[in-house]
Design a protein around this motif. Structure first.
Motif, PDB file in Angstrom:
ATOM      1  N   ALA A  64     -12.552 -16.190  17.907  1.00  0.00           N
ATOM      2  CA  ALA A  64     -12.817 -14.779  17.646  1.00  0.00           C
ATOM      3  C   ALA A  64     -13.870 -14.622  16.568  1.00  0.00           C
ATOM      4  CB  ALA A  64     -11.533 -14.068  17.217  1.00  0.00           C
ATOM      5  N   GLY A  65     -14.860 -13.756  16.825  1.00  0.00           N
ATOM      6  CA  GLY A  65     -15.907 -13.496  15.848  1.00  0.00           C
ATOM      7  C   GLY A  65     -17.105 -14.410  15.945  1.00  0.00           C
ATOM      8  N   PHE A  66     -17.092 -15.398  16.856  1.00  0.00           N
ATOM      9  CA  PHE A  66     -18.191 -16.338  17.015  1.00  0.00           C
ATOM     10  C   PHE A  66     -18.667 -16.364  18.463  1.00  0.00           C
ATOM     11  CE2 PHE A  66     -15.820 -17.904  13.382  1.00  0.00           C
ATOM     12  CZ  PHE A  66     -16.790 -18.401  12.516  1.00  0.00           C
ATOM     13  N   ASP A  67     -19.927 -16.757  18.665  1.00  0.00           N
ATOM     14  CA  ASP A  67     -20.416 -17.099  19.990  1.00  0.00           C
ATOM     15  C   ASP A  67     -21.453 -18.200  19.834  1.00  0.00           C
ATOM     16  OD1 ASP A  67     -22.797 -15.920  19.176  1.00  0.00           O
ATOM     17  OD2 ASP A  67     -22.632 -14.186  20.514  1.00  0.00           O
ATOM     18  N   GLU A  68     -22.210 -18.494  20.889  1.00  0.00           N
ATOM     19  CA  GLU A  68     -23.162 -19.597  20.815  1.00  0.00           C
ATOM     20  C   GLU A  68     -24.307 -19.323  19.845  1.00  0.00           C
ATOM     21  OE1 GLU A  68     -24.533 -16.939  24.205  1.00  0.00           O
ATOM     22  OE2 GLU A  68     -22.635 -17.649  23.333  1.00  0.00           O
ATOM     23  N   ASN A  69     -24.478 -18.060  19.446  1.00  0.00           N
ATOM     24  CA  ASN A  69     -25.564 -17.703  18.546  1.00  0.00           C
ATOM     25  C   ASN A  69     -25.120 -17.508  17.103  1.00  0.00           C
ATOM     26  OD1 ASN A  69     -27.578 -17.590  20.626  1.00  0.00           O
ATOM     27  ND2 ASN A  69     -26.646 -15.673  21.307  1.00  0.00           N
ATOM     28  N   GLY A  70     -23.837 -17.705  16.819  1.00  0.00           N
ATOM     29  CA  GLY A  70     -23.373 -17.555  15.454  1.00  0.00           C
ATOM     30  C   GLY A  70     -22.199 -16.614  15.326  1.00  0.00           C
ATOM     31  N   VAL A  71     -22.191 -15.843  14.268  1.00  0.00           N
ATOM     32  CA  VAL A  71     -21.085 -14.932  13.989  1.00  0.00           C
ATOM     33  C   VAL A  71     -21.387 -13.559  14.588  1.00  0.00           C
ATOM     34  CG1 VAL A  71     -19.789 -13.763  12.172  1.00  0.00           C
ATOM     35  CG2 VAL A  71     -20.423 -16.153  11.901  1.00  0.00           C
ATOM     36  N   THR A  72     -20.502 -13.082  15.422  1.00  0.00           N
ATOM     37  CA  THR A  72     -20.651 -11.747  16.007  1.00  0.00           C
ATOM     38  C   THR A  72     -19.954 -10.688  15.169  1.00  0.00           C
ATOM     39  OG1 THR A  72     -18.690 -12.097  17.386  1.00  0.00           O
ATOM     40  CG2 THR A  72     -20.830 -12.692  18.326  1.00  0.00           C
ATOM     41  N   ASP A  73     -18.897 -11.078  14.463  1.00  0.00           N
ATOM     42  CA  ASP A  73     -18.141 -10.141  13.635  1.00  0.00           C
ATOM     43  C   ASP A  73     -17.475 -10.943  12.524  1.00  0.00           C
ATOM     44  OD1 ASP A  73     -16.002  -8.505  12.579  1.00  0.00           O
ATOM     45  OD2 ASP A  73     -16.228  -7.207  14.317  1.00  0.00           O
ATOM     46  N   ALA A  74     -17.989 -10.798  11.294  1.00  0.00           N
ATOM     47  CA  ALA A  74     -17.480 -11.586  10.174  1.00  0.00           C
ATOM     48  C   ALA A  74     -16.025 -11.262   9.870  1.00  0.00           C
ATOM     49  CB  ALA A  74     -18.340 -11.367   8.935  1.00  0.00           C
ATOM     50  N   ASP A  75     -15.664  -9.987   9.909  1.00  0.00           N
ATOM     51  CA  ASP A  75     -14.276  -9.611   9.636  1.00  0.00           C
ATOM     52  C   ASP A  75     -13.337 -10.227  10.667  1.00  0.00           C
ATOM     53  OD1 ASP A  75     -14.999  -8.139   7.422  1.00  0.00           O
ATOM     54  OD2 ASP A  75     -15.133  -6.241   8.514  1.00  0.00           O
ATOM     55  N   GLU A  76     -13.758 -10.223  11.927  1.00  0.00           N
ATOM     56  CA  GLU A  76     -12.937 -10.806  12.987  1.00  0.00           C
ATOM     57  C   GLU A  76     -12.820 -12.313  12.825  1.00  0.00           C
ATOM     58  OE1 GLU A  76     -12.456 -10.479  17.867  1.00  0.00           O
ATOM     59  OE2 GLU A  76     -14.346  -9.909  16.914  1.00  0.00           O
ATOM     60  N   ALA A  77     -13.907 -12.945  12.387  1.00  0.00           N
ATOM     61  CA  ALA A  77     -13.889 -14.394  12.177  1.00  0.00           C
ATOM     62  C   ALA A  77     -12.921 -14.773  11.071  1.00  0.00           C
ATOM     63  CB  ALA A  77     -15.291 -14.890  11.841  1.00  0.00           C
ATOM     64  N   LEU A  78     -12.935 -14.038   9.954  1.00  0.00           N
ATOM     65  CA  LEU A  78     -12.044 -14.338   8.845  1.00  0.00           C
ATOM     66  C   LEU A  78     -10.602 -13.994   9.183  1.00  0.00           C
ATOM     67  CD1 LEU A  78     -14.235 -13.175   5.833  1.00  0.00           C
ATOM     68  CD2 LEU A  78     -13.928 -15.485   6.740  1.00  0.00           C
ATOM     69  N   SER A  79     -10.397 -12.915   9.916  1.00  0.00           N
ATOM     70  CA  SER A  79      -9.054 -12.558  10.350  1.00  0.00           C
ATOM     71  C   SER A  79      -8.508 -13.606  11.315  1.00  0.00           C
ATOM     72  CB  SER A  79      -9.076 -11.179  11.013  1.00  0.00           C
ATOM     73  OG  SER A  79      -7.793 -10.834  11.510  1.00  0.00           O
ATOM     74  N   GLY A  80      -9.378 -14.110  12.191  1.00  0.00           N
ATOM     75  CA  GLY A  80      -8.959 -15.159  13.122  1.00  0.00           C
ATOM     76  C   GLY A  80      -8.550 -16.424  12.414  1.00  0.00           C
ATOM     77  N   HIS A  81      -9.211 -16.728  11.309  1.00  0.00           N
ATOM     78  CA  HIS A  81      -8.838 -17.886  10.495  1.00  0.00           C
ATOM     79  C   HIS A  81      -7.428 -17.717   9.945  1.00  0.00           C
ATOM     80  CE1 HIS A  81      -8.953 -20.903   7.301  1.00  0.00           C
ATOM     81  NE2 HIS A  81      -8.721 -19.932   6.412  1.00  0.00           N
ATOM     82  N   GLU A  82      -7.143 -16.558   9.373  1.00  0.00           N
ATOM     83  CA  GLU A  82      -5.817 -16.306   8.812  1.00  0.00           C
ATOM     84  C   GLU A  82      -4.738 -16.419   9.892  1.00  0.00           C
ATOM     85  OE1 GLU A  82      -5.052 -16.003   5.706  1.00  0.00           O
ATOM     86  OE2 GLU A  82      -7.105 -15.950   4.936  1.00  0.00           O
ATOM     87  N   THR A  83      -5.019 -15.890  11.071  1.00  0.00           N
ATOM     88  CA  THR A  83      -4.052 -15.949  12.164  1.00  0.00           C
ATOM     89  C   THR A  83      -3.823 -17.380  12.621  1.00  0.00           C
ATOM     90  OG1 THR A  83      -4.679 -13.728  12.929  1.00  0.00           O
ATOM     91  CG2 THR A  83      -3.581 -15.166  14.518  1.00  0.00           C
ATOM     92  N   ALA A  84      -4.913 -18.162  12.698  1.00  0.00           N
ATOM     93  CA  ALA A  84      -4.820 -19.529  13.213  1.00  0.00           C
ATOM     94  C   ALA A  84      -4.032 -20.450  12.301  1.00  0.00           C
ATOM     95  CB  ALA A  84      -6.223 -20.097  13.433  1.00  0.00           C
ATOM     96  N   ILE A  85      -3.973 -20.149  10.999  1.00  0.00           N
ATOM     97  CA  ILE A  85      -3.308 -21.057  10.055  1.00  0.00           C
ATOM     98  C   ILE A  85      -2.001 -20.490   9.521  1.00  0.00           C
ATOM     99  CG2 ILE A  85      -5.568 -21.923   9.378  1.00  0.00           C
ATOM    100  CD1 ILE A  85      -5.212 -20.493   6.707  1.00  0.00           C
ATOM    101  N   ALA A  86      -1.590 -19.341  10.043  1.00  0.00           N
ATOM    102  CA  ALA A  86      -0.440 -18.628   9.464  1.00  0.00           C
ATOM    103  C   ALA A  86       0.814 -19.478   9.374  1.00  0.00           C
ATOM    104  CB  ALA A  86      -0.174 -17.358  10.267  1.00  0.00           C
TER     105      ALA A  86
END
Length: 268
Positions: A64-86
């Motif tokens: 979430a928040g990433f694609d082949e060109n980089g970060v599409t949504d920084a907030d979504e990327a950081l939120s996805g990190h929190e969810t993935a390690i909860a």
């Protein structure tokens, strides 16, 4: 921009330097596409520029928040990190370094803040903040009881509640840098889940926790599930401090040992 030394006393009193903000807790406290080919078969060029007898190239699954060109949504990327390690045990190491230009002909000053955090996934946690002139450690047991030890170099004191940690050591503080950088996907690993490495630079041109920032360089390693494994960022702050920050995370098989000062803290 005015800078003052970080000490445990400033943490407890809330008197942060200008580049710091408050945060109650921090536990969970940067080129083109690298094609990932299958390894189960041999591949080769048939002379016409085409691959034969090999597996098809496998595109990574972008978190979430990433694609082949980089970060599409920084907030979504950081939120996805929190969810993935909860629900995982995790150890994190954060280092923030500021190089403050000398006002006259003196030497530049360097201030450094480092934070190590551990969580075993069951509620037991440990953190160690090394500030410019002191060290603060916090231990939280599985039942939620918290003990904090402050050593300012001259005295040691214990607190019955968790200390505040500077917002500067939060991943969220660097969300704007992640959004501003023009990232490229440098590498895709063979891990399971695979790790994606992005790097790039950009112009932020906005006021941040560290002052008015211009040039930004970042490098980030994130896996397909969204967990960040490392994140590095450097800021150029005109007429102010140059900032370098790094975050490193390891997951699973993390144990949290009781600190050797815990019995003394319980006796206070």
């Amino acid at each position: 921009m005015r800078h003052t030394a970080l000490t445990a006393r400033t943490v407890l009193s809330g008197q942060y330097p200008d580049w710091c903000m408050h945060r109650r807790r921090l536990l969970l406290a940067g080129g083109g596409l690298a094609a990932l080919a299958g390894c189960s078969g041999q591949s080769g060029d048939d002379g016409n520029g085409e691959e034969e007898n090999g597996d098809e190239e496998i595109d990574p699954t972008y978190p979430a928040g990433f694609d082949e060109n980089g970060v599409t949504d920084a907030d979504e990327a950081l939120s996805g990190h929190e969810t993935a390690i909860a629900d995982r045990s995790v150890e994190g190491q954060t280092t923030i370094e500021l190089t403050i230009p000398a006002e006259d002909d003196g030497e530049d000053r360097i201030q450094q803040l480092s934070l190590m955090t551990q969580a075993d996934g069951t509620g037991t946690e440990f953190s160690r903040i090394e500030l410019t002139e002191s060290i603060a450690e916090t231990y939280r047991s599985g039942d939620g009881t918290v003990y904090t030890r402050i050593d300012d170099g001259e005295n040691v004191q214990y607190e019955a509640e968790e200390i505040e940690t500077p917002e500067a050591v939060s991943l969220g503080t660097f969300g704007p840098a992640l959004a501003a950088a023009d990232l490229a996907l440098d590498d895709v690993s063979d891990d399971d889940p695979r790790r994606l490495t992005y790097s790039g630079s950009g112009v932020l041109d906005e006021d941040t926790t560290f002052g008015d920032v211009e040039d930004v360089e970042t490098r980030i390693v994130v896996d397909e599930e969204g967990a960040i494994h490392s994140f590095g960022v450097s800021y150029t702050v005109p007429d102010g401090a140059d900032v370098e920050a790094s975050f490193e995370f390891t997951y699973d098989d993390v144990t949290v040992d009781e600190p050797d000062w815990l019995d003394e803290a319980r006796g206070k």
